[in-house]
Design a protein around this motif. Structure first.
Motif, PDB file in Angstrom:
ATOM      1  N   ALA A  95      17.874  16.241  42.220  1.00 45.35           N
ATOM      2  CA  ALA A  95      16.840  16.727  43.128  1.00 45.35           C
ATOM      3  C   ALA A  95      15.495  16.768  42.421  1.00 45.35           C
ATOM      4  CB  ALA A  95      17.207  18.117  43.642  1.00 45.35           C
ATOM      5  N   ARG A 142      17.272  11.634  49.005  1.00 46.35           N
ATOM      6  CA  ARG A 142      16.493  12.815  48.641  1.00 46.35           C
ATOM      7  C   ARG A 142      15.063  12.688  49.153  1.00 46.35           C
ATOM      8  NH1 ARG A 142      18.961  17.094  47.857  1.00 46.35           N
ATOM      9  NH2 ARG A 142      17.095  17.891  46.840  1.00 46.35           N
ATOM     10  N   GLY A 186      18.672   9.448  43.998  1.00 46.04           N
ATOM     11  CA  GLY A 186      19.243  10.550  44.744  1.00 46.04           C
ATOM     12  C   GLY A 186      20.293  11.334  43.992  1.00 46.04           C
ATOM     13  N   SER A 195      18.848  19.604  54.645  1.00 45.43           N
ATOM     14  CA  SER A 195      19.392  18.759  53.583  1.00 45.43           C
ATOM     15  C   SER A 195      20.786  18.275  53.976  1.00 45.43           C
ATOM     16  CB  SER A 195      19.470  19.533  52.271  1.00 45.43           C
ATOM     17  OG  SER A 195      20.590  20.397  52.257  1.00 45.43           O
TER      18      SER A 195
END
Length: 578
Positions: A564, A249, A561, A342
């Protein structure tokens, strides 16, 4: 606490020691093979076949090559005797390095880009399987894994790889970037370089360079995902297995920015500020002014002048270790090695990833490995025997986090892959949890099917693993044989057995994953899907935990991770969680 870690972690090869499990007893000339750099000689594998240990696949990433893409290794005129594992890559001294010499709390060597090859005798054109070890990308090594039995049983060539860890493997700063390298994902580039070496040398060891499977656990599973996403890895492998992966992330802002601008406490610029404060800056403002005046070449020279232990010390000062692992930015969306979009967005696009057959899965009790050492949930009898404080709370919290893990890192990824048009995606859940009591500790309750506990089943190696019972364990061994055969068939054919259905998104009741458990009659398809949001809501609404504890846990989940950052900021009770 460290003794407790030894009790559970060092007995489970899911977190195998960085110390060599064994070495080849003597070199055998019949194992002489010619590689692109010269001849190598190995010996008999520990449990059959041949093994070649400690073959360099890149130059030592030291001095001017520190924080540079890996370079091909030099040629050697004399045959390389490859009978010993190389040293682990630099990492904080931890429970895996007990009784090993270290310098200032640091273990390992920067000269660590080596791989190991295991092959059956008379191998020819066999599938190649490349094993990527776990350890949060900041600890561990390939040295603790014996893959000789797996290679012989499944008739495959297995390669285990080491890659730069922690800040040596992942450091993103503009001063280190140029036309050749604008990434900072050096550990990822190491794995790609290893796959290039496999492409060029597989045939010499009886492998087929056109049939390569990457498989790894934990951070190794995450790195397997990263290779699926990297355009630089395209065509270098043809199947992938991600065991208990997590998701990156990290943003470039977190990786490079100052804390005031949403940077991570261990962003590259925060690390540089701490270094300048050690080198005479009066305060933070003074250090920041000095940093702004430094030309890129001066920053690069300063960073490369540091000893390895000095680098790790700067990171340890920035954030506490989590389970012995560094808390730091990793796997950057640089747009070159890894996509700027992403991971979910990339997996959901037909052209967003290297589409090959994929297996992804997790364990039924992933979170228990970490709760077993958390004083919120256990206390230690005699300082090292874990005792659960509240059985109901322990199970409930482990369930919430494990469901979140699977939902976010397995189900959501599998669904994104299917949305991209991929049809060859499979999933599993490992449920085996029949460990014996050890020193009065009910390991089946404390750990169960915890993170990493499936690895001995996949490798077929229970030597010295007290957590799995003694040698007379027919059910365990039968399950291990089944898992090895599934992994092996996938490597050979690009699909597991007919009993293992693809991940079916056509309806909620359609089969999604295969359960691995004993007796083998329990090995069957299941249809459940975990909702990450529901799992997170359950965790945060649990009345048995205080908000201080929940917020601490939320911060860890963001760092791992599983949540978010944008979602964490919506939890107003935990404002400021990073």
């Amino acid at each position: 606490m460290r003794s407790a870690a030894v009790l559970l972690l060092c007995l489970a090869s899911g977190c195998s020691s960085v110390r060599p499990a064994w070495s080849v007893e003597r070199a055998l000339d019949e194992t002489r093979r010619t590689t692109t750099e010269g001849d190598v000689i190995g010996g008999a594998g520990k449990r059959g076949g041949f093994a070649w240990l400690g073959i360099p696949f890149a130059r030592a990433p030291v001095d001017a090559l520190r924080w540079r893409p890996p370079q091909p290794p030099p040629a050697h005129a004399e045959a390389l005797v490859a009978t010993r594992y190389a040293r682990a890559c630099v990492q904080p001294k931890n429970f895996l390095t007990l009784n090993e010499p270290d310098q200032q709390g640091t273990f390992g060597s920067e000269d660590c880009l080596y791989l190991n090859v295991f092959a059956p005798p008379q191998a020819e054109a066999l599938p190649v399987m490349v094993w990527v070890h776990g350890g949060g990308n900041s600890l561990g090594s390939a040295a603790g894994f014996d893959l000789s039995h797996f290679a012989v049983r499944e008739h495959v060539v297995v390669v285990s790889v080491q890659y730069r860890l922690g800040p040596f493997g992942w450091l993103s700063h503009p001063a280190l970037q140029n036309d050749e390298d604008a990434s900072g994902n050096y550990g990822t580039l190491d794995l790609i370089r290893a796959l290039e070496w496999v492409r060029d040398n597989a045939k010499a060891f009886g492998g087929d360079a056109g049939n390569v499977t990457v498989f790894g656990e934990s951070a190794g599973g995450t790195d397997t995902y990263s290779l699926l996403l990297s355009p630089k890895a395209k065509g270098l492998f043809h199947r992938a297995i991600a065991q208990s992966p997590f998701l990156s992330r990290t943003s470039l802002t977190q990786a490079q920015g100052f804390i005031e601008a949403q940077g991570h406490p261990n962003s590259s610029n925060e690390v540089l500020l701490r270094l300048l404060l050690k080198r005479g800056a009066r305060n933070r403002d003074d250090a920041r002014e000095k940093l702004q005046l430094m030309p890129p070449e001066a920053i690069t020279t300063l960073l490369r002048s540091l000893k390895a232990y000095e680098v790790l010390e700067l990171y340890r000062e920035g954030a506490p270790l989590i389970g012995g692992q560094l808390d730091m930015p990793m796997l950057f969306p640089d747009g070159k090695v890894l996509p700027a979009a992403s991971w979910f967005e990339s997996f959901a696009r037909e052209d967003g990833w290297n589409r090959v057959p994929v297996i992804t899965g997790s364990n039924k009790d992933e979170a228990k490995l970490f709760q077993a050492f958390d004083p919120h949930y256990v206390w230690m009898l005699f300082g090292f025997l874990p005792r659960i404080r509240d059985d109901e709370r322990y199970e409930a919290t482990a369930s919430h986090i494990t469901r979140l893990w699977r939902g976010w890192c397995v189900d959501s990824v599998a669904q994104a892959m299917r949305a991209s048009g991929a049809t060859d995606v499979w999933s599993y859940r490992f449920d085996w949890a029949y460990q014996p009591r050890l020193l009065g500790t009910d390991v089946a309750k404390v750990a169960g099917a915890a993170h990493g506990f499936e690895i001995p089943f996949v490798h077929g190696d229970f030597d010295g693993q007290q957590l799995y019972g003694g040698p007379e364990n027919a059910g365990r061994d039968a399950l291990s044989d089944r898992m090895m055969d599934e992994w092996g068939k996938f490597a050979h054919d690009g699909k597991p057995s007919a009993a293992w259905s693809v991940y079916d998104t056509s309806s909620p009741d359609a089969p999604k994953y295969l359960v691995f458990d004993t007796p083998l009659s329990r090995v069957k398809m299941a249809s459940g899907v975990e909702d990450p949001e529901a799992a997170l809501t359950g965790l945060l609404s649990d009345p048995r935990s205080e908000w201080t504890e929940k917020c601490e846990g939320l911060s860890k989940l963001v760092g791992m991770g599983f949540v978010a950052q944008e979602r964490a900021t919506q939890v107003t009770e935990c404002s400021g969680v990073k």
